[in-house]
Write a protein that holds these residues in place. Structure first.
Motif, PDB file in Angstrom:
ATOM      1  N   GLY A  22       0.811  -1.206   0.000  1.00  0.00           N
ATOM      2  CA  GLY A  22       0.000   0.000   0.000  1.00  0.00           C
ATOM      3  C   GLY A  22       0.846   1.257   0.000  1.00  0.00           C
ATOM      4  O   GLY A  22       0.530   2.239  -0.688  1.00  0.00           O
ATOM      5  N   ALA A  23       1.937   1.244   0.759  1.00  0.00           N
ATOM      6  CA  ALA A  23       2.840   2.391   0.775  1.00  0.00           C
ATOM      7  C   ALA A  23       3.464   2.602  -0.598  1.00  0.00           C
ATOM      8  O   ALA A  23       3.613   3.744  -1.067  1.00  0.00           O
ATOM      9  CB  ALA A  23       3.931   2.182   1.824  1.00  0.00           C
ATOM     10  N   SER A  24       3.824   1.514  -1.275  1.00  0.00           N
ATOM     11  CA  SER A  24       4.357   1.623  -2.627  1.00  0.00           C
ATOM     12  C   SER A  24       3.336   2.239  -3.569  1.00  0.00           C
ATOM     13  O   SER A  24       3.682   3.060  -4.438  1.00  0.00           O
ATOM     14  CB  SER A  24       4.785   0.242  -3.132  1.00  0.00           C
ATOM     15  N   ALA A  25       2.075   1.858  -3.397  1.00  0.00           N
ATOM     16  CA  ALA A  25       1.006   2.414  -4.230  1.00  0.00           C
ATOM     17  C   ALA A  25       0.895   3.918  -4.044  1.00  0.00           C
ATOM     18  O   ALA A  25       0.788   4.677  -5.014  1.00  0.00           O
ATOM     19  CB  ALA A  25      -0.322   1.739  -3.885  1.00  0.00           C
ATOM     20  N   LEU A  26       0.908   4.352  -2.798  1.00  0.00           N
ATOM     21  CA  LEU A  26       0.826   5.787  -2.530  1.00  0.00           C
ATOM     22  C   LEU A  26       2.037   6.522  -3.095  1.00  0.00           C
ATOM     23  O   LEU A  26       1.917   7.637  -3.613  1.00  0.00           O
ATOM     24  CB  LEU A  26       0.704   6.029  -1.022  1.00  0.00           C
ATOM     25  N   GLY A  27       3.196   5.882  -3.003  1.00  0.00           N
ATOM     26  CA  GLY A  27       4.399   6.486  -3.560  1.00  0.00           C
ATOM     27  C   GLY A  27       4.307   6.659  -5.065  1.00  0.00           C
ATOM     28  O   GLY A  27       4.667   7.711  -5.615  1.00  0.00           O
TER      29      GLY A  27
END
Length: 394
Positions: free
Chosen positions: A340-345
């Motif tokens: 999820g953090a990668s997606a936001l990034g």
């Protein structure tokens, strides 16, 4: 178990190709960094919700092989769909299809990794974690490099087809895995089971430190996924050349993983994660200084050497600070946070990088990783470690 590592590595190889190929496919057909960022985010973002649910279910089921196989079949069908619609249909279709494949994405990382305590005796877990890290690294080395080569020599479409083939081969390998009994559940309700994994991650200081740092690491990695193909153009290289940088990072990473495998157990795993991520960030700060692609490749290898110890240490933190009946939930929940953090990034980078430029984006990532390590330390005050040693199995 060779069958386990073959199945896991094939599945991860396909997944690592997806993260990079999706960006290339959208950029190639639409020339839109924003849509590329949104599509990449759509592939990763559903994991925030599905990760805890899948983890709770994995702890309670004896059908792990079927779940892993269905995930790979879904990936293959979605990639064929993306091949048909990107650049030829409404723009929302690409993110929508990517989100379908991303819904079960935590199974590729956390789903496989959560099986390790059931497959290996406690005294062999440290070595198993090192090989697990090598599995991730091998996939990350081969995935982007293969995507970059096929895209440059043949076409981006051919790279998408190769993902479909890899996913199909992984299904065959998954069918050879042993059936494993449930490790948790008992009389606990499913909702309580889901919440239990989240609460354990939040309430265990040393595990929390590792999780915070590694999650933020993936957030800034998401920014790099968008920034690097655009940065290649400034160096006079094709966008696909960014795949070789990811390969260079992982070559460095797998080197330190193998060399330091026996030494890492001497330190608390969360400290290894935090130090590794901080050093990785410091090396990334030198990337904007590279004026040629060759120099940047060397710096990418150096970055990988510093980042390598983080992954096996992250696995060790989950295993040491979590009881056996929470392994599935902790692994997939933590994996969902990272994805999820990668997606936001990626979503942020799709909008931000064209505005601030790739050099500023690289500096931002480097400073962000140092800050991630610092934040991880602040979330873990000095507390005695209370490791959970898995009971011997098999």
């Amino acid at each position: 178990m060779p069958s386990y590592y073959l199945a896991a590595t094939l599945a991860r190889f396909a997944d690592e190709m997806v993260a990079f190929t999706l960006v290339l496919l959208v950029l190639d057909r639409t020339d839109s960094p924003t849509l590329a960022g949104i599509t990449g985010a759509a592939y990763a973002l559903p994991a925030i919700i599905t990760g805890p649910l899948l983890g709770a279910w994995l702890d309670r089921t004896s059908h792990r092989r079927s779940a892993l196989a269905v995930n790979q079949a879904t990936l293959a069908l979605v990639m064929l769909g993306l091949l048909a619609v990107v650049g030829h249909s409404a723009t929302w279709l690409a993110p929508a299809l990517a989100a379908i494949a991303g819904a079960t994405l935590p199974l590729v990382s956390g789903g496989f990794t959560s099986m390790l305590p059931s497959l290996f005796r406690p005294e062999r877990l440290a070595r198993a974690n090192s090989f697990e890290s090598v599995s991730f690294s091998a996939a990350t080395i081969a995935g982007p490099a293969t995507a970059a080569t096929v895209a440059a020599v043949v076409s981006v479409d051919a790279a998408v087809v190769l993902i479909v083939v890899a996913a199909a081969c992984s299904i065959v390998a998954i069918s050879r895995l042993p059936a494993l009994p449930p490790v948790g559940g008992g009389g606990e309700s499913f909702l309580s089971s889901v919440v239990g994994g989240l609460l354990h991650l939040a309430r265990t200081p040393r595990l929390r430190a590792s999780t915070v740092t590694s999650t933020l690491l993936m957030g800034f990695t998401g920014i790099l996924l968008i920034a690097l193909p655009l940065h290649m153009v400034e160096l006079g290289m094709p966008k696909s050349a960014a795949g070789y940088l990811w390969t260079a990072i992982e070559l460095g990473s797998v080197t330190t993983t193998l060399v330091l495998a026996r030494l890492q157990s001497r330190w608390h795993p969360e400290y290894v994660v935090m130090l590794s991520v901080a050093l990785y960030g410091l090396v990334l700060l030198t990337w904007p200084l590279a004026t040629t692609f060759a120099v940047l490749v060397v710096l990418a290898i150096a970055a990988g050497l510093t980042e390598g110890p983080a992954l096996p240490a992250m696995f060790a933190a989950r295993q040491q600070y979590s009881p056996p009946h929470l392994q599935g939930r902790v692994s997939t929940t933590a994996a969902s946070l990272r994805v999820g953090a990668s997606a936001l990034g990626q979503a942020t980078a799709g909008v931000l990088v064209p505005v601030i430029g790739t050099h500023t984006a690289l500096v931002t990532v480097g400073l962000g990783l140092v800050a991630a390590s610092t934040l991880g330390r602040l979330t873990s005050p000095h507390t005695p470690a209370t490791p959970h040693r898995p009971a011997p199995r098999g």
